[in-house]
Write a protein that holds these residues in place. Sequence first.
Motif, mmCIF file in Angstrom:
data_model
loop_
_atom_site.group_PDB
_atom_site.id
_atom_site.type_symbol
_atom_site.label_atom_id
_atom_site.label_comp_id
_atom_site.label_asym_id
_atom_site.label_seq_id
_atom_site.Cartn_x
_atom_site.Cartn_y
_atom_site.Cartn_z
ATOM 1 N N PRO A 158 -8.268 -1.269 -33.489
ATOM 2 C CA PRO A 158 -7.316 -0.244 -33.216
ATOM 3 C C PRO A 158 -7.756 0.255 -31.731
ATOM 4 N N VAL A 159 -6.855 1.266 -31.213
ATOM 5 C CA VAL A 159 -7.220 2.162 -29.757
ATOM 6 C C VAL A 159 -7.145 3.689 -30.529
ATOM 7 N N HIS A 160 -7.917 4.282 -29.507
ATOM 8 C CA HIS A 160 -8.052 5.538 -29.615
ATOM 9 C C HIS A 160 -7.231 6.623 -28.806
ATOM 10 N N ASP A 161 -7.218 6.214 -27.774
ATOM 11 C CA ASP A 161 -6.596 6.759 -26.589
ATOM 12 C C ASP A 161 -5.316 6.059 -26.227
ATOM 13 N N ILE A 162 -4.370 6.454 -26.688
ATOM 14 C CA ILE A 162 -3.045 5.623 -26.348
ATOM 15 C C ILE A 162 -2.456 5.978 -24.767
ATOM 16 N N HIS A 163 -2.896 6.883 -24.226
ATOM 17 C CA HIS A 163 -2.617 7.451 -22.662
ATOM 18 C C HIS A 163 -3.375 6.629 -21.833
ATOM 19 N N SER A 164 -4.557 6.103 -22.025
ATOM 20 C CA SER A 164 -5.264 5.396 -21.118
ATOM 21 C C SER A 164 -5.018 3.896 -21.751
ATOM 22 N N SER A 165 -4.464 3.477 -22.776
ATOM 23 C CA SER A 165 -4.356 1.898 -23.226
ATOM 24 C C SER A 165 -2.818 1.631 -22.841
ATOM 25 N N GLU A 166 -2.777 0.256 -22.711
ATOM 26 C CA GLU A 166 -1.304 -0.001 -22.289
ATOM 27 C C GLU A 166 -1.059 -1.454 -22.869
ATOM 28 N N LEU A 167 -0.066 -1.911 -23.096
ATOM 29 C CA LEU A 167 0.863 -2.929 -23.301
ATOM 30 C C LEU A 167 1.410 -3.602 -22.176
ATOM 31 N N LYS A 168 0.983 -4.840 -21.580
ATOM 32 C CA LYS A 168 1.557 -5.124 -20.668
ATOM 33 C C LYS A 168 1.756 -6.846 -20.322
ATOM 34 N N VAL A 169 2.566 -7.280 -19.480
ATOM 35 C CA VAL A 169 2.695 -8.718 -19.423
ATOM 36 C C VAL A 169 1.716 -9.047 -18.329
ATOM 37 N N SER A 170 0.656 -9.738 -18.221
ATOM 38 C CA SER A 170 -0.475 -10.251 -17.450
ATOM 39 C C SER A 170 -0.741 -11.930 -17.918
ATOM 40 N N ASN A 171 -0.789 -12.301 -16.667
ATOM 41 C CA ASN A 171 -1.014 -13.843 -16.506
ATOM 42 C C ASN A 171 -0.272 -14.695 -17.366
ATOM 43 N N GLY A 172 0.939 -14.254 -17.416
ATOM 44 C CA GLY A 172 2.092 -15.090 -18.215
ATOM 45 C C GLY A 172 1.985 -14.706 -19.722
ATOM 46 N N ASN A 173 1.229 -13.682 -20.434
ATOM 47 C CA ASN A 173 0.894 -13.380 -21.573
ATOM 48 C C ASN A 173 1.235 -11.874 -21.671
ATOM 49 N N LEU A 174 1.636 -11.306 -22.997
ATOM 50 C CA LEU A 174 1.679 -9.956 -23.193
ATOM 51 C C LEU A 174 0.361 -9.708 -24.046
ATOM 52 N N SER A 205 1.462 -19.759 -16.764
ATOM 53 C CA SER A 205 1.152 -19.116 -15.562
ATOM 54 C C SER A 205 2.394 -18.394 -14.796
ATOM 55 N N SER A 206 3.553 -18.387 -15.177
ATOM 56 C CA SER A 206 4.705 -17.892 -14.581
ATOM 57 C C SER A 206 4.528 -16.357 -14.349
ATOM 58 N N ASN A 207 5.209 -16.028 -13.132
ATOM 59 C CA ASN A 207 5.312 -14.755 -12.843
ATOM 60 C C ASN A 207 6.472 -13.957 -13.088
ATOM 61 N N SER A 208 7.328 -14.641 -13.996
ATOM 62 C CA SER A 208 8.602 -14.020 -14.551
ATOM 63 C C SER A 208 8.636 -13.835 -15.888
ATOM 64 N N VAL A 209 7.546 -14.013 -16.551
ATOM 65 C CA VAL A 209 7.666 -13.698 -18.018
ATOM 66 C C VAL A 209 7.798 -12.423 -18.395
ATOM 67 N N VAL A 210 8.873 -12.234 -19.508
ATOM 68 C CA VAL A 210 9.124 -10.921 -19.913
ATOM 69 C C VAL A 210 8.933 -10.873 -21.584
ATOM 70 N N ALA A 211 8.870 -10.020 -22.181
ATOM 71 C CA ALA A 211 8.884 -9.648 -23.436
ATOM 72 C C ALA A 211 10.061 -8.781 -23.896
ATOM 73 N N VAL A 212 10.977 -9.453 -24.859
ATOM 74 C CA VAL A 212 12.215 -8.750 -25.245
ATOM 75 C C VAL A 212 12.058 -8.564 -26.766
ATOM 76 N N LEU A 213 12.542 -7.208 -26.894
ATOM 77 C CA LEU A 213 12.606 -7.158 -28.382
ATOM 78 C C LEU A 213 13.909 -7.145 -29.194
ATOM 79 N N GLU A 214 14.335 -8.118 -29.882
ATOM 80 C CA GLU A 214 15.469 -8.567 -30.328
ATOM 81 C C GLU A 214 16.047 -7.621 -31.548
#
Length: 258
Positions: free
Chosen positions: A87-103, A121-130
């Motif tokens: 788990p994390v404890h501080d959600i304001h300094s934690s983040e979920l992001k696309v980095s080096n082709g991964n979430l 290694s793609s620079n165009s990777v996105v994460a979509v919630l269906e």
Amino acid sequence: MEKMNIPWLILSLQIFIFFSLNRQLAFGADTVSANQSLSGTQTIVSSGGHFVLGFFKPGNSSNYYIGMWYGKVNQQTAVWVANREIPVHDIHSSELKVSNGNLVLFNESQVPIWSTNISSSSNSVVAVLEDGGNLVLKDGPKSSTPLWQSLHHPTHTWLPGGKLSLNRRTNQSQLLTSWKNSEDPAPGLFSLELDPNGTNQYFIQWNRSEQYWTSGAWDPQTRIFSLVPEMRLNEIYNYSYVSNENESYFTCFMILLL
């Protein structure tokens, strides 16, 4: 713990009303792209509003997790958890992001604690919630080929379209695992998986060793598991069992009722 006789109940989908406020990503946005991240109370919402992804805190716990929950149910009900053991404890300094082709999920110290962990290694990777509850990583928003998808990596809930499988080449199972308790989503004592011995039935196991329940064998004529006659009573799901030299898996899809 009360013995569970009908595990298919975890497939049910409830429809209620959900309202969400998002401070940086636009309300209703369903995508995390390379120039965006989720932190704090930010969320992404599937196009029809049925599912939401963001940080959540189970019960009275002081820990936070990245998870997915129903968007139209009054009580927040998590169906998938990314960092269930860390788990994390501080959600304001934690983040979920696309980095080096991964979430990737970074904690408050900017240390990566969870990742989709694919070779990209793609620079165009996105994460979509269906709208079916599938978080999909793909190479660009218009791509139709998933690089990774949460339905193939379930945690504790089996959603329509997901697979519970056994890789016959590696003998690795894709399984469901209970939470430790209502405030801790870390893997608990009970798991549901396809029999690793190669039979076409599912076991619920206690502590990965003692059999607690079995579905019985799959009957291709009636299209149900022999010890789950309740499957005949459910007319909104289409069940399918597949077995070949590479894998065996069970899946289901919702039938659209007109």
